[in-house]
Scaffold this active site. Structure first.
Site, PDB file in Angstrom:
ATOM      1  CG  ASP A  85       3.020   0.865   7.525  1.00  0.00           C
ATOM      2  OD1 ASP A  85       2.321   1.208   8.494  1.00  0.00           O
ATOM      3  OD2 ASP A  85       2.623   0.107   6.647  1.00  0.00           O
ATOM      4  CG  HIS A 140      -0.341   0.116   2.546  1.00  0.00           C
ATOM      5  ND1 HIS A 140      -0.088   1.327   3.146  1.00  0.00           N
ATOM      6  CD2 HIS A 140       0.075  -0.827   3.431  1.00  0.00           C
ATOM      7  CE1 HIS A 140       0.455   1.132   4.335  1.00  0.00           C
ATOM      8  NE2 HIS A 140       0.568  -0.172   4.532  1.00  0.00           N
ATOM      9  CG  HIS A 179       1.647   3.886  12.050  1.00  0.00           C
ATOM     10  ND1 HIS A 179       0.389   3.410  12.351  1.00  0.00           N
ATOM     11  CD2 HIS A 179       1.954   3.360  10.844  1.00  0.00           C
ATOM     12  CE1 HIS A 179      -0.025   2.620  11.377  1.00  0.00           C
ATOM     13  NE2 HIS A 179       0.909   2.575  10.446  1.00  0.00           N
ATOM     14  CD  GLU A 191       1.193  -3.555   6.153  1.00  0.00           C
ATOM     15  OE1 GLU A 191       2.122  -2.931   6.699  1.00  0.00           O
ATOM     16  OE2 GLU A 191       0.138  -3.003   5.811  1.00  0.00           O
ATOM     17  CD  GLU A 249      -2.632  -1.351   5.865  1.00  0.00           C
ATOM     18  OE1 GLU A 249      -2.201  -0.201   6.113  1.00  0.00           O
ATOM     19  OE2 GLU A 249      -2.597  -2.284   6.684  1.00  0.00           O
ATOM     20  CD  GLU A 250      -1.192   2.691   7.511  1.00  0.00           C
ATOM     21  OE1 GLU A 250      -0.022   2.343   7.326  1.00  0.00           O
ATOM     22  OE2 GLU A 250      -1.848   2.303   8.505  1.00  0.00           O
TER      23      GLU A 250
END
Length: 704
Positions: A89, A77, A226, A150, A123-124
């Protein structure tokens, strides 16, 4: 955002076209841009329903020239969480997929089956784009297996942490193909247990596509996952690799004493962990991991040694030492054998760990059986014993480090209700019990444990004093290795309407959530007005306490703060109206609505007493309640989307105060409405060891 929906998509298309130009005639490349709309329910976090509109997927299909009936899917993603670059990510995975596409397309050897490369753009947003692809795209029907790429950290070896369901050929294929395989069924069972507050597109393909697959993720350095520190310069290039029973009574006594010693150790260490938490020194090990070992590890070992030393001195006062050592060895062997049988019976694949702790110690016992009956723990005995235990101990230490590397960063984002020191102390006690299980017998073989106890106690006491003094600050702003405290700030304007549509209450403030148990205690010295006098009160009559949750994680964050602030006026406010109200059979009422607003919105529904939410136009039509009983819907759309139309149906009894409360939170994650001047100014005052993510939002409550 435009960066996600336009710039990233254009970049991918540019790279794909360049690859297409250099491909050989043995292959055929097809490219499709999908912008699906749909909804589904998911029991992730507190459980909620997700609706998406006009999100973006970039899909490439690499076929042999004559076509193929079946395909394998590779998924990454390109979207990121707000205010983070998302290099690991999941941009690095998309880069890997582009490279694979390039390499395969240049080969003169045609493929046996097709390969579909899905670069998904949502995706998030809790797995929306993968759902849109697997349930709606025509190519999805040909997929027989998938590989999901991922990240839960930055770099290191990619861990295979989920496979299947069933289809063991997938793992066999991975072992053959991977140069340095790195997989653990333990990781799969931990992840699928729900302990870790995360999920991946693997779930969507498994549950909605009924397709087996493999889930891989980078797990190293999860501290910056994140956060704003997830940048491309941190991704390293090399990341892109375990008798006889002489007396039944004594045997069961030893068996019981071993279990009692474990319970005493667990209780003691947890008391220490609770004490550290109560005095406000939680997470002292977050940046300095060795502190947790010196504090909880030494306490655990000291307590184990003390219990068995006291048992040896008072309970086994005139008993042969060699006999005791042999008996306690057999007791540990029995414990692991029972664990092996139980876990195998439960169908858990992690039983192989218990097998190591049965097979290798039993083999060692058989090899040095004569030495076991000799007087004293000779050097030959100790050496051969250690060699026999080498494999299970080496593997367990390796596995323990992997667990700690994964869970330590998670404690920094596990919410305000979980005591992270209790969790970590529990893990350390379990690891200590496992690693000490075949060394308890040595306590009964050696002459004295006095030196060992004094040393362990000294290290523990000194570490506890240092922790209580506050010398170990939990967070770090070290640019090379940051371990930030996560704080979310939402400049919020709220309006509460009555049954007649009149505003009966309104306020504005900056709503603050600290992502760990420490809350705001470390921030107050820097920003004095953020203190416990402004704890957020719960609006009992409103869904989710009248607070603009972006996801239903209210059960994880019961402590938050609301700093009064000026009202905000978004330039793109929500537009919400009732389209119709229909009387349905069986004492039901259907309410239809139209809603438009920013890219991310949350819908909260609370039926009043005597009413029940029976149907709605989302997912499979069956409403799924979140923890607490309210209903939560997460909504997002791409850059262009028509107004969202939906309906809810309730079975009702007449009630003077209405039948349902419905609230809408609008979240402005980007653009000119994202941050107010007051929010900007407050964020600037936060210390550099924080990752403070802020945005503006509105909350409107209606009663029908």
């Amino acid at each position: 955002s435009p960066e996600n929906e336009v710039l990233a998509v254009n970049y991918l298309l540019e790279q794909i076209r360049a690859i297409e130009r250099e491909s050989t005639d043995a292959h055929k490349i097809s490219v499709d841009i999908q912008r699906p709309t749909g909804s589904f329910s998911i029991d992730f976090l507190g459980g909620f329903t997700s609706y998406y509109a006009n999100i973006t997927n970039v899909i490439v299909k690499l076929d042999p020239r004559n076509g193929a009936e079946y395909a394998v899917l590779s998924n990454c993603h390109f979207d990121s969480v707000p205010n983070t670059p998302g290099a690991s990510d999941d941009a690095v995975s998309c880069a890997v997929m582009l490279e694979i596409l390039s390499t395969l397309s240049k080969s003169s050897e045609p493929l046996q089956h097709a390969v579909i490369f899905l670069f998904n753009g949502a995706e998030e947003n809790i797995l929306q784009a993968s759902h849109g692809f697997i349930t709606q795209h025509e190519w999805a029907k040909s997929i027989r297996a998938f590989i999901n790429l991922e990240a839960a950290g930055v770099g290191g070896k990619e861990l295979v942490f989920q496979t299947g369901p069933e289809n063991p050929w997938l793992v066999q294929a991975y072992v053959v193909a991977a140069k340095h395989p790195f997989a653990s069924v333990v990781a799969q069972e931990i992840f699928q247990s729900g302990i870790i507050p995360a999920d991946t597109d693997f779930r969507i393909y498994r549950d909605f596509g009924n397709v087996p697959g493999i889930d891989l993720a980078f797990i190293e350095n999860g501290y910056i996952y994140h956060t704003e520190y997830d940048t491309s310069d941190r991704i390293l290039a090399d990341s892109i690799q375990r008798a006889a029973i002489h007396n039944l009574k004594n045997f069961f006594t030893a068996f019981g004493l071993t279990l009692i010693s474990w319970v005493c150790t667990l209780v003691t260490v947890l008391i220490v962990a609770v004490f550290v938490s109560v005095i406000g020194r939680s997470l002292s090990w977050y940046t300095h991991f060795y502190v947790s070992v010196f504090l909880y590890g030494t306490a655990a070992v000291a307590k184990l040694v003390l219990v068995h030393t006291l048992a040896k001195k008072f309970f086994y006062k005139n008993t042969n030492e060699q006999y005791l050592g042999d008996t306690f060895f057999d007791a540990s062997l029995m414990i692991w054998s029972l664990a092996l049988a139980m876990i195998t019976r439960m169908g858990l694949c992690s039983a192989f760990i218990c097998m190591l702790w049965v097979a290798f110690p039993l083999l060692a016992k058989l090899m040095i059986h004569k030495e076991f009956s000799q007087k004293g723990a000779t050097m030959k005995f100790v050496t051969m014993y250690m060699l026999g235990m080498f494999v299970p101990y080496l593997y367990m230490m390796y596995l323990s480090w992997t667990v700690f590397e994964m869970f330590t960063p998670i404690m920094g984002r596990s919410g305000s209700e979980i005591l992270p020191d209790v969790v970590l102390a529990g893990f350390i006690v379990v690891i200590t019990m496992i690693l000490s299980s075949y060394f308890i017998n040595f306590i009964y073989l050696v002459k004295s444990t006095k030196t060992t106890l004094i040393t362990l106690t000294t290290v523990f006491v000194v570490t506890l004093i240092l922790v209580c003094s506050g010398i170990f600050f939990p967070y770090s702003s070290d640019v090379a290795n940051p371990k930030p405290k996560r704080v979310f700030l939402q400049h919020t304007s709220r309006r509460f309407h009555d049954l007649g549509g009149n505003v009966v209450k309104s306020d504005s403030g900056i709503w603050i959530n600290g992502f760990d148990y420490n809350g705001i205690s470390h921030i107050t010295p820097h920003v004095p007005e953020i203190n416990d006098t402004i704890r957020t009160p719960c609006e009992e009559q409103a869904p989710f306490c009248g607070l603009p949750w972006i996801l239903p994680v209210h059960f994880m964050f019961r402590k938050n703060w609301y700093l009064p602030a000026t009202e905000i006026f978004p330039k793109s406010p929500i537009h919400f109206k009732v389209l119709s109200k229909e009387l349905m059979p069986w004492n039901s009422v259907r309410l239809s609505f139209e809603l438009s607003g920013p890219s991310h919105m949350s819908l909260y529904v609370r039926p009043h007493e005597g009413s029940a939410l029976s149907k709605w136009s989302l997912g499979d039509g069956t409403p799924v309640a979140s923890l607490g009983g309210d209903y939560f819907v997460f909504y997002s759309h791409g850059l262009q989307a028509t107004p969202w139309h939906f309906w809810v149906e309730l079975t009702v009894k007449k009630h003077p105060d209405g039948i349902v409360s419905l609230a809408i939170a609008a979240h402005y994650f980007f653009g000119e409405d994202q941050k107010s001047p007051q929010l900007y100014a407050l964020l600037e005052r936060f210390p550099n060891w924080t990752f403070s993510s802020g945005w503006s939002c509105t909350y409107d409550l209606f009663v029908f």
